[in-house]
Design a protein around this motif. Structure first.
Motif: not given
Length: 234
Positions: A1-14, A23-36
């Motif tokens: 595994m190359y991703w770190i399973g830490i999830i930051f939820l910065f907004s309300t839920f539907l 927003i999920e962290q891959i390493n200290p410099k790289v993050f994935v942002h996901t919207t719907f």
């Protein structure tokens, strides 16, 4: 595994208890942002990426949900105490370049290829203020990335982002998730050219530690191979 399973939820839920921004962290410099957003009556996730540099944050692809254009900036500022200093789009669709008008208005430099800007302009959409130099090794705040084009696929203008230091590829919509059961929207696709484009990408980068697919689950391995398998069915 190359991703770190830490999830930051910065907004309300539907109401369906689905996050609007993840927003999920891959390493200290790289993050994935996901919207719907919704396509053909079904909700899908759209994945982008951002890179933390000493000078600020470089954002790759804008949120698919326009209500998250500012919350993403706020979340990044809250977490990293750094501003977003550039926004790059991998192609012209709303889930990649839809935020250009907003980010242009608030003064964040936006970037797209010449072809992407031409498509946006032809469709009366906001264009990027700056043109991407394909193949150039961008160096910002101690970090490096390359925007690459291997040919037509999901669209005529689909590009990918390569992080040479980390061997991470942000595939955008050119790359389908292993969860995908079909090619999704192909209204502007070149299905015949797409396999060759993927093969050229794989030849250019024989060793990739992580590929981020444009939609749905990106954490699995085998997205490129799965994309080729889906294309064989068409």
């Amino acid at each position: 595994m190359y991703w770190i399973g830490i999830i930051f939820l910065f907004s309300t839920f539907l109401s369906a208890q689905r996050a609007t921004l993840i927003i999920e962290q891959i390493n200290p410099k790289v993050f994935v942002h996901t919207t719907f957003n919704t396509f053909n009556g079904k909700q899908y996730a759209a994945n982008g990426m951002y890179l933390v540099t000493k000078k600020g944050i470089v954002l790759f692809d804008t949120p698919w949900d326009k209500s998250q254009y500012q919350p993403l900036l706020d979340s990044i500022q809250q977490k990293h105490h750094l501003p977003v200093i550039a926004v790059f789009a991998s192609h012209s669709h709303e889930d990649r370049a839809g935020g250009f008008e907003y980010y242009n208005q608030i003064g964040i430099p936006t970037y797209a290829t010449k072809e992407t800007n031409e498509i946006l302009k032809a469709n009366d959409q906001a264009i990027a203020k700056n043109e991407i130099e394909l193949g150039k090794k961008y160096k910002i705040g101690g970090e490096k990335f390359i925007i690459e084009y291997f040919g037509k696929g999901h669209t005529a203008d689909n590009t990918v982002v390569w992080l040479p230091k980390y061997k991470i590829l942000n595939g955008g919509c050119l790359v389908k998730s292993t969860e995908a059961t079909d090619l999704g929207f192909i209204g502007e696709a070149d299905v015949k050219a797409w396999p060759n484009t993927i093969q050229k990408l794989m030849h250019q980068h024989p060793i990739i530690k992580l590929v981020i697919a444009g939609h749905d689950n990106w954490k699995n391995q085998g997205h490129l191979e799965h994309t080729l398998q889906l294309l064989k069915k068409n």
